[in-house]
Design an enzyme around this catalytic site. Structure first.
Site, mmCIF file in Angstrom:
data_model
loop_
_atom_site.group_PDB
_atom_site.id
_atom_site.type_symbol
_atom_site.label_atom_id
_atom_site.label_comp_id
_atom_site.label_asym_id
_atom_site.label_seq_id
_atom_site.Cartn_x
_atom_site.Cartn_y
_atom_site.Cartn_z
ATOM 1 N N CYS A 130 -67.558 22.769 -36.266
ATOM 2 C CA CYS A 130 -68.148 23.809 -37.109
ATOM 3 C C CYS A 130 -69.416 23.246 -37.718
ATOM 4 O O CYS A 130 -69.440 22.081 -38.122
ATOM 5 C CB CYS A 130 -67.157 24.195 -38.212
ATOM 6 S SG CYS A 130 -67.772 25.465 -39.327
ATOM 7 N N HIS A 149 -64.396 32.700 -40.703
ATOM 8 C CA HIS A 149 -65.328 32.346 -41.788
ATOM 9 C C HIS A 149 -65.424 33.476 -42.815
ATOM 10 O O HIS A 149 -65.589 33.218 -44.010
ATOM 11 C CB HIS A 149 -66.733 32.079 -41.234
ATOM 12 C CG HIS A 149 -66.943 30.680 -40.740
ATOM 13 N ND1 HIS A 149 -66.799 29.580 -41.546
ATOM 14 C CD2 HIS A 149 -67.320 30.204 -39.527
ATOM 15 C CE1 HIS A 149 -67.071 28.479 -40.840
ATOM 16 N NE2 HIS A 149 -67.387 28.829 -39.605
ATOM 17 N N HIS A 154 -63.408 32.472 -34.469
ATOM 18 C CA HIS A 154 -63.920 31.416 -35.366
ATOM 19 C C HIS A 154 -64.846 32.037 -36.420
ATOM 20 O O HIS A 154 -64.768 31.695 -37.611
ATOM 21 C CB HIS A 154 -64.646 30.354 -34.519
ATOM 22 C CG HIS A 154 -65.261 29.227 -35.295
ATOM 23 N ND1 HIS A 154 -64.809 27.918 -35.212
ATOM 24 C CD2 HIS A 154 -66.308 29.204 -36.159
ATOM 25 C CE1 HIS A 154 -65.547 27.155 -36.009
ATOM 26 N NE2 HIS A 154 -66.474 27.910 -36.589
ATOM 27 N N GLU A 155 -65.722 32.947 -35.975
ATOM 28 C CA GLU A 155 -66.672 33.572 -36.920
ATOM 29 C C GLU A 155 -65.953 34.480 -37.911
ATOM 30 O O GLU A 155 -66.254 34.470 -39.115
ATOM 31 C CB GLU A 155 -67.748 34.367 -36.170
ATOM 32 C CG GLU A 155 -68.629 33.532 -35.249
ATOM 33 C CD GLU A 155 -69.015 32.191 -35.821
ATOM 34 O OE1 GLU A 155 -69.358 32.112 -37.020
ATOM 35 O OE2 GLU A 155 -68.962 31.194 -35.082
#
Ligand code: N9Y
Ligand code: NI
Length: 186
Positions: free
Chosen positions: A113, A160, A156-157
């Site tokens: 990341c 966040h 993954h995004e």
């Protein structure tokens, strides 16, 4: 243009907050943010510009990673042949995963990341396939099916945007344990 100094690092509370929904029509500020998030990926994936500006190449960048707690992230998954169109390129706004496959998928090499400076080894089990709803910068709604690598990147995004980091998913006692019905991507 965003540089590495603008990328918020692990430990900053903004990375652990749930981001705010974005209102449409987009404000000029939000439009600029969307442009800048995508610009980072485009520039970082150009080897010369990446070196010139001392960037880490990325396939995704979420607004909280530049200190803005809004439901917005850029995704740019390049084609294998650089002359082809990218596999996925868009700024995803207010994204929601509306369905997940039962089958899991993980990147063979684990994940990293841009907000996490150290290497944290281990498999990050995710859904192998997702159905994703999001709105683009023009206010157009999308509902798309993604599989394998682009699906992993979007998860993954979206993590966040909910205050989750990749290593939260790694099994601390057995980082490389594999489960049945899990596929390995790259
Ligand atoms: C940027 C991350 C997002 C990916 C990590 C795993 C799935 C999504 C990112 C750290 C260093 C490598 C870099 C990467 C890359 C890959 C292929 C082609 C070009 C967003 N991030 N990386 N992680 N780069 N560049 O933290 O892109 O995979 O939230
Ligand atoms: Ni990240």
């Amino acid at each position: 243009m965003f540089l590495m100094k603008d990328i918020v690092r692990d430990g900053d509370p903004v990375l652990r907050k749930r981001a705010e929904n974005v209102q449409f029509p987009l404000s000029d500020e939000d439009k600029k943010l969307a442009e800048d998030l995508m610009e980072y990926l485009v520039v970082s994936q150009d080897p010369e510009l990446c070196e010139k500006y001392n960037l880490r190449a990325g396939v995704g960048l979420a607004a909280p990673q530049v200190g803005v707690s809004k439901m917005m992230a850029s995704v740019l998954v390049p084609a294998e042949d650089e002359n082809d169109e990218p596999v996925f390129k868009d700024v995803i706004i207010n994204p929601v995963i509306v369905s997940n496959s039962v089958q899991k998928g993980a990147l063979t090499e684990g994940e990293g990341c841009l907000s996490v400076d150290k290497d944290i080894p281990g498999y990050v089990p995710r859904s192998a396939r997702i159905t994703l709803k999001y709105t683009d910068v023009d206010g157009k709604d999308h509902k798309i099916r993604l599989k394998n690598y682009p699906a992993i990147v979007c998860q993954h995004e979206i993590d966040h945007l909910h205050g989750t980091l990749f290593y939260d998913h790694i099994d601390k006692d057995d980082p490389f344990s594999r489960t049945d019905d899990e596929i390995f991507i790259y």
